[in-house]
Design an enzyme around this catalytic site. Structure first.
Site, PDB file in Angstrom:
ATOM      1  N   HIS A  31     -23.965 -16.653  -6.696  1.00 19.95           N
ATOM      2  CA  HIS A  31     -23.538 -16.239  -5.358  1.00 19.95           C
ATOM      3  C   HIS A  31     -22.229 -16.917  -4.960  1.00 19.95           C
ATOM      4  CE1 HIS A  31     -27.300 -14.200  -3.971  1.00 19.95           C
ATOM      5  NE2 HIS A  31     -27.803 -14.910  -4.963  1.00 19.95           N
TER       6      HIS A  31
ATOM      7  N   GLU B 104     -20.340 -16.168  -2.575  1.00 20.40           N
ATOM      8  CA  GLU B 104     -20.215 -16.191  -1.113  1.00 20.40           C
ATOM      9  C   GLU B 104     -20.850 -17.414  -0.490  1.00 20.40           C
ATOM     10  OE1 GLU B 104     -24.300 -14.597  -1.718  1.00 20.40           O
ATOM     11  OE2 GLU B 104     -22.383 -14.463  -2.774  1.00 20.40           O
TER      12      GLU B 104
ATOM     13  N   CYS C 163     -25.698 -11.193  -8.257  1.00 25.47           N
ATOM     14  CA  CYS C 163     -27.138 -11.380  -8.373  1.00 25.47           C
ATOM     15  C   CYS C 163     -27.871 -10.034  -8.418  1.00 25.47           C
ATOM     16  CB  CYS C 163     -27.631 -12.274  -7.252  1.00 25.47           C
ATOM     17  SG  CYS C 163     -29.247 -13.018  -7.563  1.00 25.47           S
TER      18      CYS C 163
ATOM     19  N   SER D   1     -33.389  -6.586  -5.695  1.00 19.98           N
ATOM     20  CA  SER D   1     -32.884  -5.434  -6.435  1.00 19.98           C
ATOM     21  C   SER D   1     -33.801  -4.225  -6.327  1.00 19.98           C
ATOM     22  CB  SER D   1     -32.676  -5.800  -7.908  1.00 19.98           C
ATOM     23  OG  SER D   1     -33.894  -6.199  -8.525  1.00 19.98           O
TER      24      SER D   1
END
Length: 218
Positions: A195, A197, A101, A71
């Site tokens: 997550h 994905e 996230c 981040s």
């Protein structure tokens, strides 16, 4: 970043699931992080994608995904490349977003344990704590219930944040067994501490794409 996306089974062409995102153009924030895994996931669901690296890339997209990563790096690069301000304006104006996230951290209005000088977009009305689950060695997979979407949804946590509190307009839609909030919805913005994905269960992303499509025709 741990990646399991190559192990995900392909979605058969022509199935309903493969057409959920058909005709939609989804921007994927591609300054840093696992944006390629997000693109693969969206394409499995029939969406068109565009990598977002400069302000002009934002033109014409119908929604955006801000993926996991670091981040602090996402914040710095967003300001360096002039993306932070236009993206903030578009999200404030109602651009749908899927935040995973680090994306959840980057969008929050209030950040606990921020790095020195770290900034956020301040568009998701929530207080988020960085690295709440420890280091990458503490990564884990569990199953959660997401309100309005379903039960027994796999959730992969990799140095994930938690949501300590939500403010006006936002609501917690998923928590761990101990009550810690791991998913927040604010209109067409969905923030996840995990997550999606990384797993073959696409229910969360499919639900979000359906909202994007419905919004496009409002």
């Amino acid at each position: 970043m741990v990646s399991f996306i190559d192990d995900a089974p392909a979605i058969a062409a022509g199935t309903e699931e493969s057409r959920i995102g058909a005709g939609l153009l989804i921007g994927v924030y591609a300054l840093q992080g696992d944006f390629m895994e997000h693109e693969a996931m969206l394409r499995r669901l029939g969406a068109n994608t565009r990598q977002i690296r400069k302000p002009e890339d934002l033109e014409g997209i119908q929604a955006i995904v801000i993926p996991g990563g670091e981040s602090t790096v996402i914040d710095k690069l967003s300001r360096i490349f002039g993306l932070a301000e236009p993206l903030q304006k578009m999200l404030t104006a109602g651009l749908p977003a899927l935040l995973t996230c680090a994306g959840l951290i980057y969008a929050a209005t209030d950040l606990v344990d921020a790095a020195p000088g770290q900034r956020t977009l301040g568009v998701l009305n929530a207080r988020v704590q960085r690295n709440a689950f420890g280091s990458q060695l503490d990564s884990f997979v569990t199953q959660i219930t997401v309100r309005g979407i379903g039960e027994h949804i796999p959730a992969t946590f990799i140095r994930g944040p938690i949501v300590q509190a939500v403010g006006a307009g936002a609501q917690a839609v998923a928590s761990l067994a101990d009550g810690r909030i791991v998913a927040v919805q604010q209109g067409d913005i969905l923030g996840l501490a995990f997550h999606p994905e990384q797993d073959s269960d696409h229910r969360i992303v499919a639900w979000w794409l359906r909202r994007v499509r419905a919004r496009d025709f409002r």
